[in-house]
Design a protein around this motif. Structure first.
Motif, short mmCIF file in Angstrom:
data_model
loop_
_atom_site.label_atom_id
_atom_site.label_comp_id
_atom_site.label_asym_id
_atom_site.label_seq_id
_atom_site.Cartn_x
_atom_site.Cartn_y
_atom_site.Cartn_z
N ALA A 39 1.42 14.77 -2.01
CA ALA A 39 2.73 14.22 -2.35
C ALA A 39 3.07 13.04 -1.46
CB ALA A 39 3.79 15.31 -2.23
N LEU A 40 2.75 13.21 -0.16
CA LEU A 40 3.03 12.15 0.80
C LEU A 40 2.24 10.89 0.46
CD1 LEU A 40 4.86 12.36 3.30
CD2 LEU A 40 2.79 12.50 4.69
N LEU A 41 0.98 11.12 0.10
CA LEU A 41 0.09 10.00 -0.24
C LEU A 41 0.60 9.27 -1.48
CD1 LEU A 41 -2.48 8.94 1.04
CD2 LEU A 41 -3.78 10.20 -0.67
N ALA A 42 1.01 10.05 -2.50
CA ALA A 42 1.55 9.46 -3.72
C ALA A 42 2.78 8.63 -3.40
CB ALA A 42 1.87 10.56 -4.73
N LEU A 43 3.62 9.20 -2.53
CA LEU A 43 4.83 8.49 -2.12
C LEU A 43 4.46 7.18 -1.43
CD1 LEU A 43 7.98 8.64 -1.75
CD2 LEU A 43 7.49 9.55 0.53
N ALA A 44 3.49 7.25 -0.52
CA ALA A 44 3.07 6.05 0.21
C ALA A 44 2.52 5.00 -0.75
CB ALA A 44 2.02 6.42 1.26
N ALA A 45 1.83 5.47 -1.81
CA ALA A 45 1.21 4.53 -2.75
C ALA A 45 2.26 3.78 -3.57
CB ALA A 45 0.25 5.27 -3.68
N VAL A 46 3.36 4.44 -3.92
CA VAL A 46 4.36 3.76 -4.77
C VAL A 46 5.50 3.14 -3.95
CG1 VAL A 46 3.88 5.20 -6.77
CG2 VAL A 46 5.66 5.90 -5.16
N LEU A 47 5.56 3.46 -2.67
CA LEU A 47 6.67 2.99 -1.84
C LEU A 47 6.88 1.47 -1.91
CD1 LEU A 47 8.80 4.30 -0.10
CD2 LEU A 47 7.36 3.92 1.90
N PRO A 48 5.81 0.66 -1.77
CA PRO A 48 6.05 -0.80 -1.78
C PRO A 48 6.48 -1.32 -3.15
CG PRO A 48 3.73 -0.32 -1.64
CD PRO A 48 4.42 0.98 -1.50
N LEU A 49 6.39 -0.48 -4.18
CA LEU A 49 6.89 -0.92 -5.48
C LEU A 49 8.42 -0.86 -5.49
CD1 LEU A 49 4.28 0.87 -7.75
CD2 LEU A 49 4.23 -1.45 -6.82
N ALA A 50 8.95 0.08 -4.69
CA ALA A 50 10.40 0.18 -4.57
C ALA A 50 10.93 -0.78 -3.50
CB ALA A 50 10.80 1.61 -4.22
N ILE A 51 10.17 -0.92 -2.44
CA ILE A 51 10.59 -1.81 -1.35
C ILE A 51 9.80 -3.11 -1.50
CG2 ILE A 51 10.65 -2.12 1.15
CD1 ILE A 51 10.81 0.95 1.33
N THR A 52 10.45 -4.12 -2.05
CA THR A 52 9.71 -5.33 -2.38
C THR A 52 9.97 -6.49 -1.42
OG1 THR A 52 11.48 -5.84 -3.92
CG2 THR A 52 9.50 -4.84 -4.84
N GLU A 53 10.96 -6.33 -0.59
CA GLU A 53 11.29 -7.40 0.36
C GLU A 53 10.14 -7.56 1.35
OE1 GLU A 53 13.07 -9.98 2.45
OE2 GLU A 53 13.92 -8.23 3.45
N PRO A 54 9.57 -8.79 1.51
CA PRO A 54 8.39 -8.96 2.35
C PRO A 54 8.58 -8.45 3.80
CG PRO A 54 8.81 -10.96 1.10
CD PRO A 54 9.96 -10.03 0.83
N SER A 55 9.76 -8.68 4.37
CA SER A 55 9.93 -8.27 5.77
C SER A 55 9.95 -6.74 5.87
CB SER A 55 11.22 -8.85 6.34
OG SER A 55 12.34 -8.22 5.78
N GLN A 56 10.48 -6.09 4.81
CA GLN A 56 10.47 -4.63 4.83
C GLN A 56 9.07 -4.08 4.56
OE1 GLN A 56 13.58 -3.64 2.07
NE2 GLN A 56 15.15 -3.76 3.65
N GLN A 57 8.34 -4.79 3.69
CA GLN A 57 6.94 -4.40 3.47
C GLN A 57 6.14 -4.55 4.75
OE1 GLN A 57 5.32 -6.44 0.07
NE2 GLN A 57 6.26 -4.99 -1.37
N ASN A 58 6.46 -5.61 5.49
CA ASN A 58 5.79 -5.83 6.76
C ASN A 58 6.07 -4.68 7.72
OD1 ASN A 58 4.18 -7.61 8.42
ND2 ASN A 58 6.03 -7.82 9.67
#
Lengths: 288, 338
Positions: free
Chosen positions: B16-35
């Motif tokens: 579940a954690l891995l799945a969450l990690a995989a889709v997380l940057p799709l929700a958080i799209t701001e480059p500085s937050q992705q960084n």
């Protein structure tokens, strides 16, 4: 000509080596009494330097005059650190002991950076400044006074440990904690005393070099590495060993820097640490 | 030890954690937050790698920057000088770091506890000085990665997202290696070396051999992290990859979260990187040192009250909550103190 340069190099090595010795005796004392390596020892030196700086900046007290105050202040810091943190990890696994003093090192550095900014500060005109020329050999008066002070403090510590009741009790605790307790020596008190004295020695070293060395939050990092080398070379727990080793390390550092290049002098000293650890882990005068 | 249901629950949690990690940057799209997310994953990867030698085997290295730096410099030199892709460069860097670890560990593992920790600091410092003064490696000037290449072949990207997945992949790899070690007989030997070295020796476990395995595996993975850093920043110098502060950070992440446990360093990275970034935005620049103060205070608290890290603290809390089941016997008796 070459002989003159060599003498010049040896003198500056001796002067800085005596300071290294003073930083290291506190570290080795703490280790000898309670088998804990104080990774925050360089930060005690840093605090000593800042104490001198503020005494000078706020009250116009010269670092040399402020030395007794610096010593007292750092003694208190050492005791407080012992009472709040170290006392609780005496029986903890070694991993926790390393982490605790390591955390202390980062905490003190961080606090210094927060309150006093990361800038390099200097004490502009101290009582001791200028150069002394002895024939062809020249050296700074601040360095000379600092080295002299280091000899004085180390000597006083030696006399304290070997010639006074309290000092002998401290030594006894270092040699055999259980036996010392049976003789009515309060181990906790001795440990606190060791931390107080150890921190005061580092603080005094800081006060002594504050007249010619830049003062900044991370200044301790360089000195702690060298102090490790000195303590290991001298033998963990041996004050006399640390004194001799300090001089040797100072000489090797300056001589190595002169022969190979000043940019390599720290690398040379640290290589010495590795060599000693591998060839003779108990150092020159350490217990087997 | 862990029961069947417990481990299957763990596996589900991990998935579940891995799945969450995989889709997380799709929700958080701001480059500085992705960084920010990338920094957490980088920290977690370092910490998990350090944990193999510092946690499981109990050999505290305070000089892991030496492996990080070897990784960063190897892949970058192979790329800039030979034009080799960092896919191979990172592997080469990992191998070089592992060999270096063997060479360094062979003598240094004769030392115990704080002696070993000191020796690792010394090795890392010496290495930093040597690299800083090496003309071949451009010394203090540092190395730039070529700007004219990008894409998966060169592992250079214009956006943050691909970097996120690369470091996530590397973290998963690191966790898998760590997990495999934890489950295998090697893991038992590591723990024996840590808790009862004399008994382990008496039973015929070659302490040095297993310590060397721990250090070289850890070095290999740490170096891969270093290569990733170079790819992401596209510039390295001795101060950014060989510095003592890197060694400190790597160790802190694992110690803070909880040494000797798989999830400890991941938790440590989340805490530490969050504090670091927030204090940076709150107090500006890196100069204030507030992040240092906060996590140093946490380290001291952890050392004094719970040698098994924040994870251990959480475990203690759970045990004290009403109706809670006792936690699995992972914490050794030695770590629980009255």
């Amino acid at each position: 000509m070459t002989a003159d340069i060599l003498i010049q190099v040896l003198v500056s090595g001796l002067l800085i080596g005596l300071i290294y010795a003073l930083v290291a005796v506190g570290l080795t004392l703490i280790f000898g009494v309670m088998d804990i390596v104080n990774f925050a020892h360089g930060e005690f030196l840093m605090l000593g330097m800042y104490a001198s700086f503020w005494a000078f900046a706020l009250f116009a007290i010269d670092p040399i005059v402020a030395l007794p105050l610096t010593a007292l202040l750092l003694f208190a810091v050492g005791v407080i650190v012992y009472q709040t943190v170290i006392r609780r990890i005496l029986k903890a696994p070694m991993l926790s002991q390393i982490f605790a003093t390591f955390g202390l090192m980062i905490l003190l550095r961080g606090l210094a950076q927060f309150f006093w900014k990361p800038d390099h500060r200097l004490i502009p005109h101290s009582l001791v400044s200028g150069n002394i020329a002895l024939g062809p050999v020249q050296f700074g008066l601040p360095q000379f006074v600092a080295a002299l002070g280091a000899v004085g403090v180390t000597g006083a510590l030696w006399i304290f440990l070997h010639r006074t009741r309290l000092g002998t009790a401290l030594e006894a605790t270092a040699i055999d904690r259980e036996a010392a307790t049976l003789m009515g020596i309060d181990g906790q008190k001795m440990f606190a005393l060791a931390w107080g004295i150890g921190a005061a020695c580092a603080g005094l070293a800081g006060g002594l070099i504050a007249t010619f060395f830049p003062i900044f939050p991370e200044v301790g990092s360089n000195f702690i590495l060298i102090a490790f080398v000195v303590v290991v070379l001298g033998g963990f727990g041996s004050v006399t060993g640390a004194f001799l080793a300090g001089i040797i390390v100072g000489l090797i550092e300056v001589l190595g820097g002169f022969l190979i290049g000043p940019e390599y002098k720290t690398a040379i000293v640290l290589s010495l640490l590795l060599v000693v650890l591998l060839v003779r882990p108990r150092g020159l005068l350490g217990k087997a | 030890m862990t029961t069947g249901t417990n481990s299957s629950r763990k596996a589900m949690g991990t998935a579940a954690l891995l799945a969450l990690a995989a889709v997380l940057p799709l929700a958080i799209t701001e480059p500085s937050q992705q960084n920010f997310l990338i920094l957490i994953l980088m920290g977690a990867q370092m910490g998990v790698a350090w944990n193999i030698v510092g946690g499981y085997a109990g050999q505290v290295s305070l000089g892991h920057a030496v492996f990080y730096g070897i990784g960063a410099y190897s892949s970058t030199m192979l790329l800039t000088v030979l034009g080799l892709t960092p896919w191979i460069g990172a592997l080469a860097g990992g191998l070089l770091a592992a060999v270096f670890a063997l060479a360094m560990g062979w003598p240094c593992f004769r030392l115990k506890g704080h002696y070993f920790a000191m020796a690792t600091i010394a090795v890392a410092e010496i290495m930093q000085i040597l690299v800083t003064n090496s003309d071949f490696l451009e010394g203090a000037v540092g190395l730039y990665l070529p700007m004219d290449r990008s894409g998966w072949g060169w592992l250079i990207f214009l956006s943050k997202l691909p970097y996120y997945y690369v470091i996530l992949g590397l973290l998963v790899l690191t966790v898998l290696v760590s997990w495999a070690i934890e489950r295998s007989h090697i893991g038992y030997y590591f723990r024996a070396i840590k808790d009862e070295p004399e008994a382990a020796r008496a039973l015929g476990v070659s302490l040095t051999r297993y310590k060397l395995i721990a250090l070289s595996v850890s070095a290999f993975l740490t170096a891969m992290g270093g290569s990733f850093y170079a790819q992401k920043e596209m510039f390295i110098d001795p101060g950014s990859v060989f510095a003592g502060t890197i060694s400190i950070k790597i160790a802190l992440i694992a110690i803070l979260g909880g040494v000797g446990r798989l999830t400890g360093p991941v938790l440590g990275a989340v805490i530490l990187i969050t504090i670091e970034e927030y204090s940076r935005t709150l107090f500006g620049s890196t100069g204030s040192g507030t992040d240092m103060i906060i996590y140093a205070a946490m380290i001291i608290l952890v050392a004094v009250f719970s040698p098994s890290g924040v994870l251990g603290l959480l475990g203690d809390l759970r045990r004290h909550l009403p109706g809670a089941k006792p936690a699995g016997g992972k914490t050794s008796a030695k770590e629980i103190r009255p």
